[in-house]
Design an enzyme around this catalytic site. Structure first.
Site, PDB file in Angstrom:
ATOM      1  N   HIS A  10     -35.384 -55.141 -45.866  1.00 30.31           N
ATOM      2  CA  HIS A  10     -36.724 -54.239 -46.412  1.00 30.31           C
ATOM      3  C   HIS A  10     -35.715 -52.818 -46.956  1.00 30.31           C
ATOM      4  O   HIS A  10     -34.729 -52.623 -46.935  1.00 30.31           O
ATOM      5  CB  HIS A  10     -37.841 -53.562 -45.313  1.00 30.31           C
ATOM      6  CG  HIS A  10     -37.506 -52.625 -45.070  1.00 30.31           C
ATOM      7  ND1 HIS A  10     -36.569 -51.550 -44.893  1.00 30.31           N
ATOM      8  CD2 HIS A  10     -36.796 -52.840 -42.932  1.00 30.31           C
ATOM      9  CE1 HIS A  10     -35.939 -50.586 -43.654  1.00 30.31           C
ATOM     10  NE2 HIS A  10     -36.004 -51.708 -42.544  1.00 30.31           N
ATOM     11  N   GLY A  11     -36.278 -52.356 -48.166  1.00 28.05           N
ATOM     12  CA  GLY A  11     -35.679 -51.685 -48.995  1.00 28.05           C
ATOM     13  C   GLY A  11     -35.679 -49.840 -48.637  1.00 28.05           C
ATOM     14  O   GLY A  11     -35.887 -50.615 -48.220  1.00 28.05           O
ATOM     15  N   ASN A  16     -34.138 -44.194 -43.768  1.00 29.63           N
ATOM     16  CA  ASN A  16     -33.266 -44.440 -44.047  1.00 29.63           C
ATOM     17  C   ASN A  16     -32.318 -43.439 -44.256  1.00 29.63           C
ATOM     18  O   ASN A  16     -31.062 -43.329 -44.115  1.00 29.63           O
ATOM     19  CB  ASN A  16     -33.260 -46.308 -44.562  1.00 29.63           C
ATOM     20  CG  ASN A  16     -33.981 -46.712 -44.302  1.00 29.63           C
ATOM     21  OD1 ASN A  16     -34.084 -47.475 -44.840  1.00 29.63           O
ATOM     22  ND2 ASN A  16     -33.967 -47.098 -42.858  1.00 29.63           N
ATOM     23  N   GLU A  90     -38.444 -54.704 -35.688  1.00 30.67           N
ATOM     24  CA  GLU A  90     -36.593 -54.036 -36.063  1.00 30.67           C
ATOM     25  C   GLU A  90     -36.359 -54.453 -34.518  1.00 30.67           C
ATOM     26  O   GLU A  90     -37.503 -54.075 -34.175  1.00 30.67           O
ATOM     27  CB  GLU A  90     -36.526 -52.937 -36.013  1.00 30.67           C
ATOM     28  CG  GLU A  90     -35.228 -52.718 -35.786  1.00 30.67           C
ATOM     29  CD  GLU A  90     -34.310 -53.005 -37.164  1.00 30.67           C
ATOM     30  OE1 GLU A  90     -33.521 -54.423 -36.155  1.00 30.67           O
ATOM     31  OE2 GLU A  90     -32.935 -52.744 -37.856  1.00 30.67           O
ATOM     32  N   LEU A  91     -34.946 -54.402 -33.999  1.00 31.00           N
ATOM     33  CA  LEU A  91     -35.404 -53.948 -32.707  1.00 31.00           C
ATOM     34  C   LEU A  91     -35.860 -52.817 -31.971  1.00 31.00           C
ATOM     35  O   LEU A  91     -36.500 -51.547 -33.402  1.00 31.00           O
ATOM     36  CB  LEU A  91     -34.129 -53.884 -31.659  1.00 31.00           C
ATOM     37  CG  LEU A  91     -32.728 -53.345 -32.245  1.00 31.00           C
ATOM     38  CD1 LEU A  91     -33.299 -51.641 -32.017  1.00 31.00           C
ATOM     39  CD2 LEU A  91     -31.290 -53.652 -32.183  1.00 31.00           C
TER      40      LEU A  91
END
Length: 193
Positions: A10-11, A16, A90-91
């Protein structure tokens, strides 16, 4: 594995950019992330002349769905033509989600140090390790019987590196997984495009 997997992370999201742990939190893409999603789609079109000839499987989190839709739109494909699969999530970082590494070090430096010493096997409080994610992804891989486009997360890409290329788990757990690029798994190799 005989199939070729075309993997997009993903972007970027604001989390992030802040180095904030997202895990399974539903954090939307930011403007940079939207541009990265379109770029990943264009990269796919350079290696797969008919990107709509393959099925797309996508993590159900919003940032991956938006990435898939923007990537598809960038190369002239109907945005919503993909399949969701919960196993591609995702984890989870459990209680750590929403926090930065600096915040976690101030809360409990020893837990962060323990994870750093064995990133593959460490389970955050109420969370999931890469080893646990490996079991989920290995089960998903058993269902893959054709080439696919996958839109998922950094942790999933790291586990695929370990499962498909034979990279040791702790090495895979530290692998850089780029946004806006394409990771092509073919046989026992993985190549960034």
């Amino acid at each position: 594995m005989a199939q070729t997997l075309y993997f997009m992370r993903h972007g970027e999201t604001n989390w992030n950019a802040e180095a904030r742990l997202q895990g399974q939190q539903d954090v939307p893409l930011n403007e940079i992330g939207r541009a990265q999603a379109a770029e990943a789609g264009r990269r796919l079109a350079t290696v797969l002349p008919e990107p709509d000839s393959l099925p797309w499987q996508v993590s159900p989190l919003g940032r991956t769905r938006e990435t898939a839709e923007l990537a598809r739109k960038a190369i002239g494909l109907p945005p919503n033509r993909y399949k969701l699969d919960d196993r591609l999530k995702e984890l989870t970082f459990g209680n750590w989600e929403g926090k930065t590494w600096a915040e976690l070090r101030s809360i409990d430096r020893n837990m962060v140090k323990a994870r750093s010493s064995d990133k593959w096997a460490y389970v955050p409080p109420r969370g999931e390790s890469y080893a646990m994610l490996r079991d989920r992804i290995a089960g998903w891989l058993k269902t893959v019987n054709q080439d696919l486009v996958i839109v998922s997360h950094g942790g999933v890409a790291r586990v695929l590196l370990a499962l498909l290329t034979g990279i040791p788990g702790n090495e895979a757990a530290d692998a850089a997984i780029w946004q806006g690029k394409l990771l092509v798994f073919r046989g026992k190799t993985a190549e960034w495009v």
